[in-house]
Write a protein that holds these residues in place. Structure first.
Motif, short mmCIF file in Angstrom:
data_model
loop_
_atom_site.label_atom_id
_atom_site.label_comp_id
_atom_site.label_asym_id
_atom_site.label_seq_id
_atom_site.Cartn_x
_atom_site.Cartn_y
_atom_site.Cartn_z
N ASP A 219 0.85 -1.19 0.00
CA ASP A 219 0.00 0.00 0.00
C ASP A 219 0.89 1.25 0.00
O ASP A 219 2.08 1.16 0.30
N LYS A 221 0.39 4.63 1.91
CA LYS A 221 -0.57 5.25 2.84
C LYS A 221 -0.50 6.77 2.85
O LYS A 221 -1.48 7.44 3.13
N GLY A 233 -6.36 6.62 3.88
CA GLY A 233 -6.86 5.25 3.84
C GLY A 233 -6.03 4.38 2.89
O GLY A 233 -6.10 3.16 2.94
N TYR A 276 -6.05 -9.19 8.25
CA TYR A 276 -5.10 -8.40 7.46
C TYR A 276 -3.90 -8.10 8.34
O TYR A 276 -4.04 -7.54 9.42
N GLU A 290 0.11 -3.16 11.98
CA GLU A 290 -1.31 -3.12 12.33
C GLU A 290 -2.00 -4.40 11.90
O GLU A 290 -1.54 -5.11 11.00
N ASN A 292 -5.93 -5.64 10.65
CA ASN A 292 -7.29 -5.26 10.32
C ASN A 292 -8.13 -6.53 10.30
O ASN A 292 -7.63 -7.62 10.02
N ARG A 294 -10.45 -7.42 8.26
CA ARG A 294 -11.21 -7.37 6.99
C ARG A 294 -10.23 -7.26 5.83
O ARG A 294 -9.04 -7.09 6.03
N GLY A 296 -8.27 -5.34 2.97
CA GLY A 296 -7.74 -3.98 2.92
C GLY A 296 -8.30 -3.22 1.73
O GLY A 296 -8.72 -3.81 0.73
N ASP A 297 -8.28 -1.93 1.83
CA ASP A 297 -8.71 -1.06 0.74
C ASP A 297 -7.61 -0.02 0.57
O ASP A 297 -7.38 0.76 1.51
N PRO A 298 -6.87 0.02 -0.49
CA PRO A 298 -7.06 -0.58 -1.82
C PRO A 298 -6.25 -1.87 -2.10
O PRO A 298 -6.03 -2.16 -3.28
N GLU A 299 -5.88 -2.64 -1.11
CA GLU A 299 -5.17 -3.90 -1.40
C GLU A 299 -6.06 -4.88 -2.17
O GLU A 299 -5.61 -5.54 -3.13
#
Ligand code: AMP
Ligand code: GLY
Length: 430
Positions: A219, A221, A233, A276, A290, A292, A294, A296-299
């Motif tokens: 990503d 960031k 994000g 994640y 970190e 997550n 869920r 990832g966005d935009p992964e």
């Protein structure tokens, strides 16, 4: 089978697009969706942060047999628990498992207790105590609001004055709302010789017993080229990641991925869904930056287009705890995603700007919508900070990024901003 996807960004567009390819999916719904998703799914205007309202909608739509909860906030609010209680089949962790993302203080304590490598830290709920600790420590220092803050609650402070301002912003001014009731103060991790560490996102399917990591992605960031500016994000992604070699991967699975899933089981918080792992390579090895709870966005926008296996099959295998029984296959090659954002993002920005395309995307180029809406007049307009994701596949990251940037020249809206260097870092070093 008819399937509901919860969420409304580029990640959800990529999930809906992957599910649309499944021969087992008849009809897709998306709550609330966006203008791009509306081309593949029927958009449902129900507030997904209202657990009872989502439950009622599903109770009265008996044709829908499966629900995918993509964003962090409904997971943290216990939407999976509510839907399961009502007998619906769901993809996404229950509330007490989603804590791994919803509270950074929880995640850090978990890693400390189970010896999972991460930056040294302290947690504070008192501004004065936090300030005294930061002043006595080293710089740069990393401040993190405990709760969910749309990827923006992390501040890297170069000196005492910046750290004081940051603590004030998070803890006193409540710039991230209640997410800032507690703050995690973290050691700043670096790569070799104080250069920024290489980062990789490893999205992992898990049914609580087995893990199946997806292909790794990277990503970007920060808002501006060269990793400058505020945290966002996510401004763009690419896959694969050259430094995430088989050796690094195996070590990471042994020391981080599996121990985390076991730790959650040991804590009575079995995690089922996508976990994640945001990881950084340091001189002492991989460390967790970190978690997550869920995709990832935009992964997701670069990972799912490379998936050969039917996504619904995988989701159901997770729900039914038989992930060990299926094979998950990926395409060879690379994928790059560039985020087109509204002028001003991640701070103040305007919505409602008309979006136009003066050519259709070519082969291997695809557009996922994030913050878009189509008005009653049929006009496509911006409706959020991150507006569109321009993604392209190629044999190499370089080929894919060329294709993505070539197409961006055909996309227009007032104030459009994007990074020009997605897919360059790490690759430049081979
Ligand atoms: P997070 O939202 O926790 O992933 O943090 C956002 C970004 O801030 C990460 O992707 C890193 O680039 C950076 N960051 C977070 N924690 C640290 C740390 N302890 N040391 C260095 N950089 C960090
Ligand atoms: N791209 C980072 C995230 O989804 O949190």
């Amino acid at each position: 089978m008819n399937v509901l996807v919860i969420g409304n960004g580029g990640r959800e567009h990529a999930i809906v697009a992957a599910l649309a390819k499944s021969p087992r999916v008849d009809k897709l719904y998306c709550m609330k969706g966006n203008a791009g998703i509306a081309e593949l799914a029927e958009c449902v205007d129900v507030d997904y942060m209202d657990n009872a309202a989502v439950g009622d909608w599903l109770d009265s739509h008996t044709d829908v047999r499966y629900t995918v909860i993509a964003p962090d906030d409904p997971l943290a609010a216990g939407l999976a628990d509510e839907l399961e209680r009502r007998g619906h089949r769901v993809f996404g962790p229950i509330k007490k498992a989603a804590q791994i993302e919803a509270s950074k203080a929880f995640a850090k304590a978990l890693m400390k207790k189970y010896g999972i490598p991460t930056a040294a830290y302290e947690t504070f709920d008192d501004y004065e105590k936090a300030l005294a600790y930061v002043r006595a420590g080293k710089f740069p220092v990393v401040l993190k609001a405990d709760g969910l803050a749309l990827g923006k609650g992390v501040l890297i402070c170069e000196d005492a004055a910046a750290a004081e301002a940051g603590l004030r912003q998070i803890m006193l001014d409540k710039a991230f709302g209640a997410a800032g009731n507690k703050v995690v103060v973290e050691e700043f991790l670096t790569g070799k010789e104080f250069t920024p560490g290489e980062e990789v996102s490893v999205l992992t399917f898990t049914d609580g017993k087995t893990i199946v990591p997806m292909i790794p992605s990277c990503d970007h960031k920060r808002a501006l080229d060269g990793d400058k500016g505020l945290n966002t994000g996510g401004m763009g992604t690419f896959t694969p990641c050259p430094f995430y070699s088989e050796q690094v991967r195996d070590e990471t699975e042994d020391k981080i991925l599996l121990p985390t899933v076991s730790a959650m089981n040991a804590e009575g918080r079995p995690f089922k869904g996508v976990l994640y792992f945001g990881l950084m390579r340091t001189p002492e090895g991989m460390k967790v930056v970190e978690y997550n709870s869920r995709f990832g966005d935009p992964e997701t926008q670069v990972v799912l287009p490379m998936l050969k296996t039917d996504l619904l099959e995988i989701f159901e295998a997770v729900t039914d705890e038989r992930l060990a029984d299926i094979d998950i296959e990926w395409e060879e090659g690379a994928c790059v995603c560039v985020v087109l954002a509204s002028g001003g993002y991640p701070q103040k920005y305007e919505k409602g700007k008309e979006i136009t395309f003066d050519a259709p995307p070519g082969e291997d180029v695809f557009v996922y919508h994030a913050g878009t809406v189509r008005g009653a007049d049929g006009v496509l307009r911006t409706n959020g900070g991150r507006v569109l994701n321009i993604c392209a596949k190629g044999r190499t990251v370089e080929e894919a990024r060329q294709r993505a940037y070539d197409y961006i020249r055909h996309v227009h809206f007032e104030g459009m901003q994007f990074r020009k260097d997605i897919g360059i870092k790490y690759n430049a070093k081979g």
